[in-house]
Design a protein around this motif. Structure first.
Motif, PDB file in Angstrom:
ATOM      1  N   VAL A 122      45.135  94.525  46.264  1.00  0.00           N
ATOM      2  CA  VAL A 122      46.492  94.218  46.044  1.00  0.00           C
ATOM      3  C   VAL A 122      46.408  93.058  44.972  1.00  0.00           C
ATOM      4  CG1 VAL A 122      48.645  93.386  46.988  1.00  0.00           C
ATOM      5  CG2 VAL A 122      47.452  94.955  48.360  1.00  0.00           C
ATOM      6  N   SER A 123      46.990  93.224  43.925  1.00  0.00           N
ATOM      7  CA  SER A 123      47.438  91.953  43.259  1.00  0.00           C
ATOM      8  C   SER A 123      48.484  91.350  43.533  1.00  0.00           C
ATOM      9  CB  SER A 123      47.331  92.598  41.521  1.00  0.00           C
ATOM     10  OG  SER A 123      47.690  91.458  40.677  1.00  0.00           O
ATOM     11  N   LEU A 124      48.501  90.000  43.581  1.00  0.00           N
ATOM     12  CA  LEU A 124      49.510  89.464  44.282  1.00  0.00           C
ATOM     13  C   LEU A 124      49.828  88.060  43.484  1.00  0.00           C
ATOM     14  CD1 LEU A 124      50.561  88.885  48.129  1.00  0.00           C
ATOM     15  CD2 LEU A 124      50.129  86.816  46.559  1.00  0.00           C
ATOM     16  N   ASP A 125      51.099  87.753  43.438  1.00  0.00           N
ATOM     17  CA  ASP A 125      51.613  86.437  42.768  1.00  0.00           C
ATOM     18  C   ASP A 125      52.907  85.970  43.729  1.00  0.00           C
ATOM     19  OD1 ASP A 125      51.366  84.583  40.235  1.00  0.00           O
ATOM     20  OD2 ASP A 125      53.393  85.057  40.444  1.00  0.00           O
ATOM     21  N   CYS A 126      53.028  84.602  43.577  1.00  0.00           N
ATOM     22  CA  CYS A 126      54.316  84.015  43.921  1.00  0.00           C
ATOM     23  C   CYS A 126      54.657  82.948  43.073  1.00  0.00           C
ATOM     24  CB  CYS A 126      53.732  83.154  45.581  1.00  0.00           C
ATOM     25  SG  CYS A 126      53.192  84.029  46.863  1.00  0.00           S
ATOM     26  N   GLU A 127      56.008  82.979  43.013  1.00  0.00           N
ATOM     27  CA  GLU A 127      56.636  81.926  42.136  1.00  0.00           C
ATOM     28  C   GLU A 127      57.172  81.028  43.099  1.00  0.00           C
ATOM     29  OE1 GLU A 127      56.889  81.897  38.705  1.00  0.00           O
ATOM     30  OE2 GLU A 127      55.398  83.672  38.763  1.00  0.00           O
ATOM     31  N   SER A 176      40.086  84.773  37.086  1.00  0.00           N
ATOM     32  CA  SER A 176      39.574  83.730  36.061  1.00  0.00           C
ATOM     33  C   SER A 176      38.130  83.800  36.204  1.00  0.00           C
ATOM     34  CB  SER A 176      40.093  82.475  35.965  1.00  0.00           C
ATOM     35  OG  SER A 176      39.762  81.985  37.337  1.00  0.00           O
ATOM     36  N   HIS A 177      37.540  84.186  37.542  1.00  0.00           N
ATOM     37  CA  HIS A 177      36.044  84.051  37.729  1.00  0.00           C
ATOM     38  C   HIS A 177      35.527  85.313  37.348  1.00  0.00           C
ATOM     39  CE1 HIS A 177      36.657  80.772  41.438  1.00  0.00           C
ATOM     40  NE2 HIS A 177      37.076  80.603  40.101  1.00  0.00           N
ATOM     41  N   VAL A 178      36.188  86.438  37.617  1.00  0.00           N
ATOM     42  CA  VAL A 178      35.585  87.736  37.096  1.00  0.00           C
ATOM     43  C   VAL A 178      35.489  87.720  35.491  1.00  0.00           C
ATOM     44  CG1 VAL A 178      36.108  90.252  36.893  1.00  0.00           C
ATOM     45  CG2 VAL A 178      36.789  88.927  39.207  1.00  0.00           C
ATOM     46  N   TYR A 179      36.363  87.112  35.095  1.00  0.00           N
ATOM     47  CA  TYR A 179      36.701  87.026  33.515  1.00  0.00           C
ATOM     48  C   TYR A 179      35.360  85.917  33.007  1.00  0.00           C
ATOM     49  CZ  TYR A 179      38.277  85.678  28.728  1.00  0.00           C
ATOM     50  OH  TYR A 179      38.341  85.612  27.297  1.00  0.00           O
ATOM     51  N   HIS A 180      35.202  85.001  33.542  1.00  0.00           N
ATOM     52  CA  HIS A 180      34.045  84.036  33.269  1.00  0.00           C
ATOM     53  C   HIS A 180      32.753  84.549  33.246  1.00  0.00           C
ATOM     54  CE1 HIS A 180      31.583  80.534  33.916  1.00  0.00           C
ATOM     55  NE2 HIS A 180      32.144  80.220  32.945  1.00  0.00           N
ATOM     56  N   ASP A 181      32.629  85.288  34.545  1.00  0.00           N
ATOM     57  CA  ASP A 181      31.246  85.980  34.766  1.00  0.00           C
ATOM     58  C   ASP A 181      30.805  87.018  33.839  1.00  0.00           C
ATOM     59  OD1 ASP A 181      31.151  84.261  36.849  1.00  0.00           O
ATOM     60  OD2 ASP A 181      31.277  85.598  38.262  1.00  0.00           O
ATOM     61  N   ILE A 182      31.990  87.797  33.162  1.00  0.00           N
ATOM     62  CA  ILE A 182      31.754  88.949  32.529  1.00  0.00           C
ATOM     63  C   ILE A 182      31.162  88.305  30.967  1.00  0.00           C
ATOM     64  CG2 ILE A 182      32.612  90.747  31.056  1.00  0.00           C
ATOM     65  CD1 ILE A 182      33.779  91.518  33.982  1.00  0.00           C
ATOM     66  N   ILE A 183      31.859  87.224  30.665  1.00  0.00           N
ATOM     67  CA  ILE A 183      31.726  86.840  29.209  1.00  0.00           C
ATOM     68  C   ILE A 183      30.926  85.622  28.863  1.00  0.00           C
ATOM     69  CG2 ILE A 183      33.839  87.922  28.362  1.00  0.00           C
ATOM     70  CD1 ILE A 183      34.836  85.019  28.096  1.00  0.00           C
ATOM     71  N   ALA A 226      46.578  92.797  37.560  1.00  0.00           N
ATOM     72  CA  ALA A 226      45.959  94.027  37.766  1.00  0.00           C
ATOM     73  C   ALA A 226      45.493  94.745  36.586  1.00  0.00           C
ATOM     74  CB  ALA A 226      46.974  94.950  38.667  1.00  0.00           C
ATOM     75  N   LEU A 227      46.209  94.827  35.549  1.00  0.00           N
ATOM     76  CA  LEU A 227      45.719  95.484  34.289  1.00  0.00           C
ATOM     77  C   LEU A 227      44.694  94.760  33.656  1.00  0.00           C
ATOM     78  CD1 LEU A 227      49.157  96.290  32.730  1.00  0.00           C
ATOM     79  CD2 LEU A 227      47.537  97.784  33.542  1.00  0.00           C
ATOM     80  N   MET A 228      44.461  93.272  33.580  1.00  0.00           N
ATOM     81  CA  MET A 228      43.480  92.753  33.300  1.00  0.00           C
ATOM     82  C   MET A 228      42.143  92.793  33.964  1.00  0.00           C
ATOM     83  SD  MET A 228      45.070  88.913  31.546  1.00  0.00           S
ATOM     84  CE  MET A 228      45.691  88.520  33.175  1.00  0.00           C
ATOM     85  N   PHE A 229      42.419  93.172  35.397  1.00  0.00           N
ATOM     86  CA  PHE A 229      41.275  93.163  36.129  1.00  0.00           C
ATOM     87  C   PHE A 229      40.779  94.486  35.645  1.00  0.00           C
ATOM     88  CE2 PHE A 229      39.583  94.840  40.291  1.00  0.00           C
ATOM     89  CZ  PHE A 229      38.727  94.151  40.407  1.00  0.00           C
ATOM     90  N   LEU A 230      41.441  95.457  35.727  1.00  0.00           N
ATOM     91  CA  LEU A 230      40.919  96.937  35.592  1.00  0.00           C
ATOM     92  C   LEU A 230      40.259  96.944  33.955  1.00  0.00           C
ATOM     93  CD1 LEU A 230      43.785  99.504  36.673  1.00  0.00           C
ATOM     94  CD2 LEU A 230      41.642  98.664  37.875  1.00  0.00           C
TER      95      LEU A 230
END
Length: 209
Positions: A34-39, A148-155, A193-197
């Motif tokens: 579940v991709s979740l966000d709160c404003e 951001s951790h997933v992104y960092h670890d990949i690149i 969600a789209l960035m994660f995929l």
């Protein structure tokens, strides 16, 4: 005394293992996230209040846009001009919002015991815990995934010696993912969600920092 979240989750699991929310504390063995966000009205958890919650499920390689959670809550007293500049939600926009109690029930029902994905997801979880714990006696026990951790670890191997820009707008641009309704809860949840995929199943982004 402040109890570290890991120990608090163990304590919560023990106390609620036979209650009506026992299923939330069971290990998850499905293939959904579940991709979740709160404003919120303030980035300080102790001062902020939630004004909207957005969530969408990811199943395998698909974002299930037909099954989403898009909640607006009644306007809190802390809603002011500065927070409105960010999330663009005025008091009149929240007149038909629901009460916090109903919102929390909907979140627990929608999320279940699935892992929760987000951008600075710990902030969203802490905000929800702030209102969950006084009412239910527990916080969200779910596994969390920080985009951001997933992104960092990949690149990170592509940018040795350089700093990795982890700003939301930068990650979106690098992954060539359009930002959906930026600074709305459901828009940010969909974008994450789209960035994660893209990170999990697409080509790794270039690192030209």
């Amino acid at each position: 005394m402040i109890i570290p979240r890991t120990f608090q989750k163990i304590k919560d699991r023990y106390q609620h293992k036979t209650g009506p929310y026992a299923h939330l504390f069971q290990p998850y063995d499905g293939d959904e996230i579940v991709s979740l966000d709160c404003e919120t009205t303030n980035l300080d958890v102790s001062k902020g209040e939630i004004i909207s919650i957005g969530a969408v499920k990811i199943k395998g390689r698909r974002v299930i846009t037909s099954d989403r959670l898009d909640l607006k809550l009644k306007p809190p007293e802390s809603l002011d001009g500065e927070s409105i500049k960010i999330h663009k939600l005025r008091e009149t926009d929240l007149e038909d919002g629901i009460e916090m109690e109903e919102a929390l029930e909907k979140v627990l029902d929608y999320v279940g015991n699935r892992p929760i994905l987000g951008y600075y997801v710990n902030y969203d979880i802490r905000m929800l815990d702030k209102f969950l714990r006084p009412r239910y006696g527990f916080g969200l026990p779910n596994k969390s995934i920080e985009l951001s951790h997933v992104y960092h670890d990949i690149i990170k191997w592509k940018s040795i010696g350089g700093n990795v820009d982890l700003r939301f707008d930068t990650i979106s641009r690098k992954l060539d993912i359009p930002m959906m309704e930026r600074h709305t809860a459901i828009g940010d949840a969909l974008t994450v969600a789209l960035m994660f995929l893209r990170l999990k199943y697409g080509e790794p982004p270039e690192a030209d920092y």
